[in-house]
Design a protein around this motif. Structure first.
Motif, PDB file in Angstrom:
ATOM      1  N   SER A  71      40.680  43.531  19.962  1.00 34.37           N
ATOM      2  CA  SER A  71      39.612  43.860  20.910  1.00 34.37           C
ATOM      3  C   SER A  71      39.536  42.946  22.131  1.00 34.37           C
ATOM      4  CB  SER A  71      38.257  43.897  20.207  1.00 34.37           C
ATOM      5  OG  SER A  71      37.929  42.606  19.722  1.00 34.37           O
ATOM      6  N   ASP A  72      40.002  41.723  22.016  1.00 37.46           N
ATOM      7  CA  ASP A  72      39.902  40.816  23.159  1.00 37.46           C
ATOM      8  C   ASP A  72      41.182  40.773  24.008  1.00 37.46           C
ATOM      9  OD1 ASP A  72      41.414  39.495  21.261  1.00 37.46           O
ATOM     10  OD2 ASP A  72      40.456  37.542  21.571  1.00 37.46           O
ATOM     11  N   ALA A  73      42.113  41.665  23.736  1.00 36.86           N
ATOM     12  CA  ALA A  73      43.352  41.713  24.530  1.00 36.86           C
ATOM     13  C   ALA A  73      43.022  42.092  25.970  1.00 36.86           C
ATOM     14  CB  ALA A  73      44.331  42.710  23.927  1.00 36.86           C
ATOM     15  N   GLN A  74      43.633  41.388  26.900  1.00 38.97           N
ATOM     16  CA  GLN A  74      43.368  41.605  28.327  1.00 38.97           C
ATOM     17  C   GLN A  74      44.345  42.585  28.973  1.00 38.97           C
ATOM     18  OE1 GLN A  74      40.627  40.077  29.887  1.00 38.97           O
ATOM     19  NE2 GLN A  74      40.180  39.586  27.747  1.00 38.97           N
ATOM     20  N   THR A  75      45.546  42.688  28.409  1.00 39.66           N
ATOM     21  CA  THR A  75      46.569  43.567  28.978  1.00 39.66           C
ATOM     22  C   THR A  75      47.139  44.448  27.874  1.00 39.66           C
ATOM     23  OG1 THR A  75      48.391  42.040  28.524  1.00 39.66           O
ATOM     24  CG2 THR A  75      47.230  41.771  30.661  1.00 39.66           C
ATOM     25  N   GLU A  78      49.536  42.419  25.783  1.00 40.12           N
ATOM     26  CA  GLU A  78      48.826  41.571  24.826  1.00 40.12           C
ATOM     27  C   GLU A  78      48.282  42.404  23.659  1.00 40.12           C
ATOM     28  OE1 GLU A  78      45.230  38.248  24.618  1.00 40.12           O
ATOM     29  OE2 GLU A  78      45.527  39.361  26.484  1.00 40.12           O
ATOM     30  N   LYS A  79      47.813  43.603  23.945  1.00 32.79           N
ATOM     31  CA  LYS A  79      47.293  44.490  22.902  1.00 32.79           C
ATOM     32  C   LYS A  79      48.378  44.798  21.864  1.00 32.79           C
ATOM     33  CE  LYS A  79      45.215  49.052  22.261  1.00 32.79           C
ATOM     34  NZ  LYS A  79      44.725  50.265  22.925  1.00 32.79           N
ATOM     35  N   LYS A  82      49.343  41.621  19.875  1.00 32.58           N
ATOM     36  CA  LYS A  82      48.301  41.335  18.883  1.00 32.58           C
ATOM     37  C   LYS A  82      48.360  42.340  17.721  1.00 32.58           C
ATOM     38  CE  LYS A  82      44.529  38.940  21.009  1.00 32.58           C
ATOM     39  NZ  LYS A  82      43.896  38.403  19.872  1.00 32.58           N
TER      40      LYS A  82
END
Length: 180
Positions: A71-75, A78-79, A82
């Motif tokens: 949920s806190d991935a910025q791109t 990154e998603k 993660k």
């Protein structure tokens, strides 16, 4: 004390995940859930029906855990990175038990079409999510296959080593695509 149906499902969630489908009998579920046989059959006409309920609950749980984890991935990169870290997290949390869907699929005959349909449906939803995010059928299929094989191989070797290597492959795939 919870209701009989909830106890049956709750018990099946643990037993099907830990023992598999074939090694988990209705009598064990009934005994551990503390319900009568009549109560079991009042809520589920068969073990297959309970297995389908298990898959639906397991899928909801797994997706909720995954969404929370990323949920806190910025791109987008990154998603996805993660998402693979999530596999490591689940391996540690569940002692490398792997995918309940694939574990049970390997146990049941092809004539259990309803169960196979549910497995394909849930796996298809995961594929659809990858494709929706990436908007590139080949890339999303490649990452989906890498993701699924990471689950299987980490279970087989009881190690996160190949997930870590898959993350390196993933990083290359994402950086070489138009996704930045």
């Amino acid at each position: 004390m919870s209701r009989p149906r909830e106890r049956i499902v709750s018990t099946a969630m643990v037993l099907f995940h830990q023992q598999g489908y074939n090694s988990t009998g209705i009598n064990q579920i009934i005994e551990e859930a503390g319900v009568s046989k009549a109560s079991f059959y009042q809520h589920f006409k068969s073990k297959d029906d309970l297995c389908i309920e298990f898959f639906n609950k397991r899928f909801d749980y797994w997706v909720s855990e995954l969404e929370n984890f990323i949920s806190d991935a910025q791109t987008m990169e990154e998603k996805f990175m993660k998402s693979f870290d999530f596999l490591i997290y689940m391996n540690e949390k569940e002692d490398f038990r792997g995918c309940s869907f694939l574990n049970i699929m390997s146990e049941i005959p092809v004539d259990k079409t309803e169960i196979h349909h549910v497995i394909r449906d849930h796996k298809g939803k995961l594929r659809d999510c990858f494709n929706k995010d990436l908007k590139n059928d080949i890339l999303s299929a490649h990452i989906y296959l890498l993701f699924e094989s990471s689950i299987l191989t980490s279970q087989l070797y009881r190690s996160n080593e190949l997930i870590e290597k898959s993350k390196l492959i993933l990083k290359d795939l994402l950086q070489s695509s138009t996704l930045k």
